[in-house]
Scaffold this motif. Structure first.
Motif, PDB file in Angstrom:
ATOM      1  N   LEU A 174     108.408  15.696  72.707  1.00 38.97           N
ATOM      2  CA  LEU A 174     109.761  16.274  72.683  1.00 38.97           C
ATOM      3  C   LEU A 174     109.717  17.575  71.894  1.00 38.97           C
ATOM      4  O   LEU A 174     110.443  17.763  70.947  1.00 38.97           O
ATOM      5  CB  LEU A 174     110.747  15.303  72.015  1.00 38.97           C
ATOM      6  N   ARG A 175     108.799  18.446  72.280  1.00 37.23           N
ATOM      7  CA  ARG A 175     108.604  19.622  71.442  1.00 37.23           C
ATOM      8  C   ARG A 175     109.765  20.606  71.579  1.00 37.23           C
ATOM      9  O   ARG A 175     110.325  20.769  72.662  1.00 37.23           O
ATOM     10  CB  ARG A 175     107.270  20.288  71.784  1.00 37.23           C
ATOM     11  N   ASN A 176     110.127  21.227  70.479  1.00 36.72           N
ATOM     12  CA  ASN A 176     111.244  22.163  70.456  1.00 36.72           C
ATOM     13  C   ASN A 176     110.970  23.408  69.631  1.00 36.72           C
ATOM     14  O   ASN A 176     111.599  24.435  69.827  1.00 36.72           O
ATOM     15  CB  ASN A 176     112.490  21.493  69.846  1.00 36.72           C
ATOM     16  N   LEU A 177     110.041  23.280  68.690  1.00 38.57           N
ATOM     17  CA  LEU A 177     109.838  24.364  67.743  1.00 38.57           C
ATOM     18  C   LEU A 177     109.442  25.662  68.459  1.00 38.57           C
ATOM     19  O   LEU A 177     109.818  26.753  68.039  1.00 38.57           O
ATOM     20  CB  LEU A 177     108.769  23.937  66.725  1.00 38.57           C
ATOM     21  N   ASP A 178     108.698  25.521  69.575  1.00 34.82           N
ATOM     22  CA  ASP A 178     108.295  26.705  70.339  1.00 34.82           C
ATOM     23  C   ASP A 178     109.517  27.435  70.904  1.00 34.82           C
ATOM     24  O   ASP A 178     109.585  28.655  70.916  1.00 34.82           O
ATOM     25  CB  ASP A 178     107.325  26.308  71.464  1.00 34.82           C
ATOM     26  N   LEU A 179     110.520  26.646  71.322  1.00 35.94           N
ATOM     27  CA  LEU A 179     111.742  27.254  71.860  1.00 35.94           C
ATOM     28  C   LEU A 179     112.516  27.985  70.783  1.00 35.94           C
ATOM     29  O   LEU A 179     112.962  29.123  70.968  1.00 35.94           O
ATOM     30  CB  LEU A 179     112.648  26.160  72.456  1.00 35.94           C
ATOM     31  N   VAL A 180     112.668  27.321  69.645  1.00 36.46           N
ATOM     32  CA  VAL A 180     113.445  27.910  68.560  1.00 36.46           C
ATOM     33  C   VAL A 180     112.780  29.194  68.060  1.00 36.46           C
ATOM     34  O   VAL A 180     113.454  30.121  67.619  1.00 36.46           O
ATOM     35  CB  VAL A 180     113.624  26.867  67.430  1.00 36.46           C
ATOM     36  N   LEU A 181     111.449  29.260  68.175  1.00 33.97           N
ATOM     37  CA  LEU A 181     110.735  30.458  67.745  1.00 33.97           C
ATOM     38  C   LEU A 181     110.506  31.447  68.892  1.00 33.97           C
ATOM     39  O   LEU A 181     109.889  32.490  68.718  1.00 33.97           O
ATOM     40  CB  LEU A 181     109.385  30.078  67.130  1.00 33.97           C
ATOM     41  N   GLY A 182     110.977  31.089  70.069  1.00 36.98           N
ATOM     42  CA  GLY A 182     110.846  31.986  71.213  1.00 36.98           C
ATOM     43  C   GLY A 182     109.416  32.148  71.685  1.00 36.98           C
ATOM     44  O   GLY A 182     109.034  33.203  72.186  1.00 36.98           O
ATOM     45  N   ALA A 183     108.593  31.103  71.545  1.00 38.32           N
ATOM     46  CA  ALA A 183     107.185  31.222  71.912  1.00 38.32           C
ATOM     47  C   ALA A 183     106.820  30.299  73.063  1.00 38.32           C
ATOM     48  O   ALA A 183     105.639  30.086  73.350  1.00 38.32           O
ATOM     49  CB  ALA A 183     106.310  30.906  70.689  1.00 38.32           C
ATOM     50  N   GLU A 184     107.839  29.749  73.761  1.00 37.97           N
ATOM     51  CA  GLU A 184     107.568  28.698  74.740  1.00 37.97           C
ATOM     52  C   GLU A 184     106.700  29.156  75.905  1.00 37.97           C
ATOM     53  O   GLU A 184     106.022  28.353  76.531  1.00 37.97           O
ATOM     54  CB  GLU A 184     108.874  28.065  75.237  1.00 37.97           C
ATOM     55  N   ARG A 185     106.725  30.454  76.191  1.00 38.46           N
ATOM     56  CA  ARG A 185     105.926  30.920  77.339  1.00 38.46           C
ATOM     57  C   ARG A 185     104.517  31.345  76.920  1.00 38.46           C
ATOM     58  O   ARG A 185     103.772  31.863  77.728  1.00 38.46           O
ATOM     59  CB  ARG A 185     106.650  32.065  78.042  1.00 38.46           C
ATOM     60  N   ARG A 186     104.177  31.130  75.664  1.00 34.73           N
ATOM     61  CA  ARG A 186     102.856  31.558  75.203  1.00 34.73           C
ATOM     62  C   ARG A 186     101.976  30.377  74.811  1.00 34.73           C
ATOM     63  O   ARG A 186     100.892  30.558  74.278  1.00 34.73           O
ATOM     64  CB  ARG A 186     103.019  32.509  74.009  1.00 34.73           C
ATOM     65  N   VAL A 187     102.493  29.131  75.086  1.00 25.26           N
ATOM     66  CA  VAL A 187     101.732  27.949  74.695  1.00 25.26           C
ATOM     67  C   VAL A 187     100.600  27.699  75.693  1.00 25.26           C
ATOM     68  O   VAL A 187     100.843  27.561  76.892  1.00 25.26           O
ATOM     69  CB  VAL A 187     102.646  26.705  74.626  1.00 25.26           C
ATOM     70  N   VAL A 188      99.373  27.681  75.221  1.00 32.74           N
ATOM     71  CA  VAL A 188      98.233  27.343  76.069  1.00 32.74           C
ATOM     72  C   VAL A 188      97.654  26.007  75.615  1.00 32.74           C
ATOM     73  O   VAL A 188      97.656  25.017  76.334  1.00 32.74           O
ATOM     74  CB  VAL A 188      97.145  28.439  76.026  1.00 32.74           C
ATOM     75  N   TYR A 189      97.166  25.982  74.392  1.00 31.24           N
ATOM     76  CA  TYR A 189      96.675  24.731  73.816  1.00 31.24           C
ATOM     77  C   TYR A 189      97.685  24.232  72.795  1.00 31.24           C
ATOM     78  O   TYR A 189      98.524  24.982  72.314  1.00 31.24           O
ATOM     79  CB  TYR A 189      95.321  24.957  73.134  1.00 31.24           C
ATOM     80  N   ASP A 190      97.594  22.940  72.471  1.00 27.36           N
ATOM     81  CA  ASP A 190      98.562  22.383  71.529  1.00 27.36           C
ATOM     82  C   ASP A 190      97.878  21.478  70.509  1.00 27.36           C
ATOM     83  O   ASP A 190      96.659  21.305  70.520  1.00 27.36           O
ATOM     84  CB  ASP A 190      99.663  21.641  72.295  1.00 27.36           C
ATOM     85  N   LEU A 191      98.717  20.908  69.652  1.00 29.04           N
ATOM     86  CA  LEU A 191      98.245  20.053  68.565  1.00 29.04           C
ATOM     87  C   LEU A 191      97.323  18.929  69.063  1.00 29.04           C
ATOM     88  O   LEU A 191      96.297  18.641  68.458  1.00 29.04           O
ATOM     89  CB  LEU A 191      99.467  19.460  67.824  1.00 29.04           C
ATOM     90  N   ILE A 192      97.725  18.298  70.174  1.00 32.68           N
ATOM     91  CA  ILE A 192      96.921  17.178  70.698  1.00 32.68           C
ATOM     92  C   ILE A 192      95.527  17.654  71.081  1.00 32.68           C
ATOM     93  O   ILE A 192      94.523  16.991  70.792  1.00 32.68           O
ATOM     94  CB  ILE A 192      97.616  16.544  71.931  1.00 32.68           C
ATOM     95  N   ASN A 193      95.449  18.815  71.747  1.00 37.08           N
ATOM     96  CA  ASN A 193      94.146  19.355  72.137  1.00 37.08           C
ATOM     97  C   ASN A 193      93.254  19.544  70.909  1.00 37.08           C
ATOM     98  O   ASN A 193      92.066  19.255  70.945  1.00 37.08           O
ATOM     99  CB  ASN A 193      94.291  20.699  72.851  1.00 37.08           C
TER     100      ASN A 193
END
Lengths: 271, 246
Positions: free
Chosen positions: A43-62
């Protein structure tokens, strides 16, 4: 070595993610390096609040599972170059986080940053416990309502039992941040006053964020409120809270409440 | 609600208490006849071993029909072993005629794991051995931080002293009295093992529940004039009395 801070609450929807973004931004504005980590896997949201949602390639799980390097997953903010985001995965769930993996990631972040802010998921289960596990300090986000305060109380109990520091017999620093505070409604007795909250939780206050349309608008624009309108009341409140988190002694003013209460409050801070 | 028909204004409170007991768990082995023969052998060496002691039949790993279990219980009763409950069986299979199914049992160290050649007369069951601080067993327990929502402080053999507040959703359970030097917003249960002389003291009463030796009152029963004040609570016969301390 970084200060690892968990932003947590127990209850959902009280403003953990907004707070993580705002405090992280305010700290980074002083020139310190800050990593904000989204632990709300699925339920990730922090990327949206920071305006970075279109730049996510890898994430914490990776990174936790070793499929990507920390370097590859960290996203640098476009506006403030000392602010970095480690996003959560939206397609996985919290079971994908392993104890050892999280410990390794936090350890690596500790080496590289001045501050590591962990945005905890709601609840008291595994996800929330992993987010708080390695924290040196906690910001407990509370709304002025009884249900939120009771859930915060529950989380504080867990912070004293389930963190690495607690298991070593140490205490972690804990701060209350009251969000969505409406002085008019508090004065009418429709929500809890600041003194009531602090009496129940008996912890020092980090700040009071007034209820404001500005916060919502900023989140929807993908700009933390401290950047979108730095002069607004919530932005100033967050900036001051960040300074208190650094250990600075900044006076707390309760928005438009009586002077008498304010004095009471100040006496309480020493407790 | 307040239309008291008879002279007694307050209805007699229902009384219930939690208690734990130690029981022997017997784990039968197949074939049952051989196992019973082993029991007979043990009883031959130490005849009073099971006298007056509750026993539980541990059925884990066995598939026996209810009739077979009933027969086994009869055999054991004939040997002076009374089965008070079953463990490890399937509630759906066991009928209502059999002893009740018990769950969440925990093993304890006993000084007599098997009836060895008799130390006569049969000794009392060994107390639960706990490695923790022996003084805390009977003395008071001091808690120097707030008791948070969701936490339980349990101290069965003495008083509990809490220096902070007890939050809503927290629980303090003591064998003796409870002293809270802060606000009591959660539950306090004193005299948990039946000590009727136990009392509850607190500096500010906003409690969800007060109980002494199984008699309880919720905050809804509390006189409005007492709210938020320092109080003590004690038992007078079967009534819990609450009075302000200031």
């Amino acid at each position: 070595m970084a200060n690892v801070v968990v932003v947590t609450s127990g209850k959902g929807g009280v403003g953990k993610t907004t707070t993580t973004a705002a405090l992280g931004t305010a700290l980074a504005q002083t020139g310190q390096t800050v990593a904000v980590v989204d632990f709300d896997v699925g339920l990730r949201n922090l990327d949206l609040v920071l305006g970075a949602e279109r730049r996510v390639v890898y994430d914490l799980i990776n990174v936790v599972q070793g499929a990507a390097k920390l370097q590859q997953a960290l996203i640098r903010d476009k506006r403030i170059e000392t602010l970095w985001l480690l996003p959560a995965s939206q397609t996985r769930d919290k079971d994908a986080l392993t104890d050892e993996g999280v410990a390794r990631v936090i350890d690596e972040l500790r080496q590289r940053f001045d501050w590591v802010l962990c945005d905890s998921p709601a609840g008291i289960e595994r996800g929330a416990q992993l987010a708080m596990r390695h924290a040196d300090a906690a910001v407990i986000v509370t709304n002025p309502e009884v249900s939120s305060v009771r859930d915060s109380d529950r989380i504080i109990g867990l912070l004293d039992a389930k963190t690495e520091r607690a298991e070593r017999g140490e205490r972690i620093a804990k701060h209350i941040l009251v969000t969505r505070f409406d002085p008019a409604r508090a004065a009418r007795g429709e929500m809890l006053g600041i003194a009531d909250i602090l009496e129940i939780l008996s912890l020092p206050l980090l700040g009071i964020i007034p209820e404001s349309q500005e916060v919502l608008r900023a989140s929807n624009l993908g700009t933390p409120v401290v950047l979108s309108d730095p002069a607004s009341a919530p932005a100033r409140a967050y900036t001051e809270a960040a300074r208190r988190l650094e250990g600075e002694d900044v006076e707390i003013v309760i928005p438009a409440e009586k002077r008498g209460l304010f004095t009471k409050l100040f006496g309480r801070r020493a407790a | 609600m307040r239309t008291a028909v008879n002279s007694k204004p307050r209805p007699r409170p229902v009384r219930f208490r939690g208690r734990s007991y130690m029981a022997f768990a017997l784990a039968p082995e197949l074939p049952v006849a051989d196992w019973l023969a082993d029991i007979d052998g043990a009883l031959g060496r130490s005849p009073g071993f099971f006298a007056g002691r509750p026993a539980v039949l541990d059925l884990a790993g066995l598939t026996l029909a209810p009739t077979e279990i009933a027969a086994m219980i009869k055999e054991l009763e004939a040997r002076g072993i009374r089965i008070m409950g079953l463990e490890g069986g399937d509630a759906a299979v066991l009928g209502s005629e059999l002893p009740p199914l018990l769950t969440s049992g925990r093993g304890v160290a006993t000084s007599e794991s098997a009836p060895e050649p008799a130390p006569d007369p049969a000794p009392e069951p060994a107390p639960v051995t706990r490695p923790s601080r022996p003084t805390a067993q009977t003395g008071s327990l001091t808690v120097d931080m707030p008791v948070r929502s969701g936490q339980t402080i349990y101290h069965p053999h003495g008083d509990i002293i809490v220096l902070g507040a007890v939050s809503s959703g927290a629980e303090v359970v003591a064998g003796g009295s409870i002293h809270i030097y802060g606000a009591l917003r959660g539950r306090a249960m004193a005299g948990a093992n039946g000590d009727r002389r136990a009392r509850i003291f607190c500096r500010k009463i906003e409690a969800e529940l007060l109980a002494i030796s199984g008699y309880y009152r919720t905050v809804d029963d509390l006189d409005v004039s007492l709210r938020n004040r320092p109080i003590q609570a004690w038992l007078d016969g079967e009534t819990m009395l609450i009075a302000a301390l200031d």
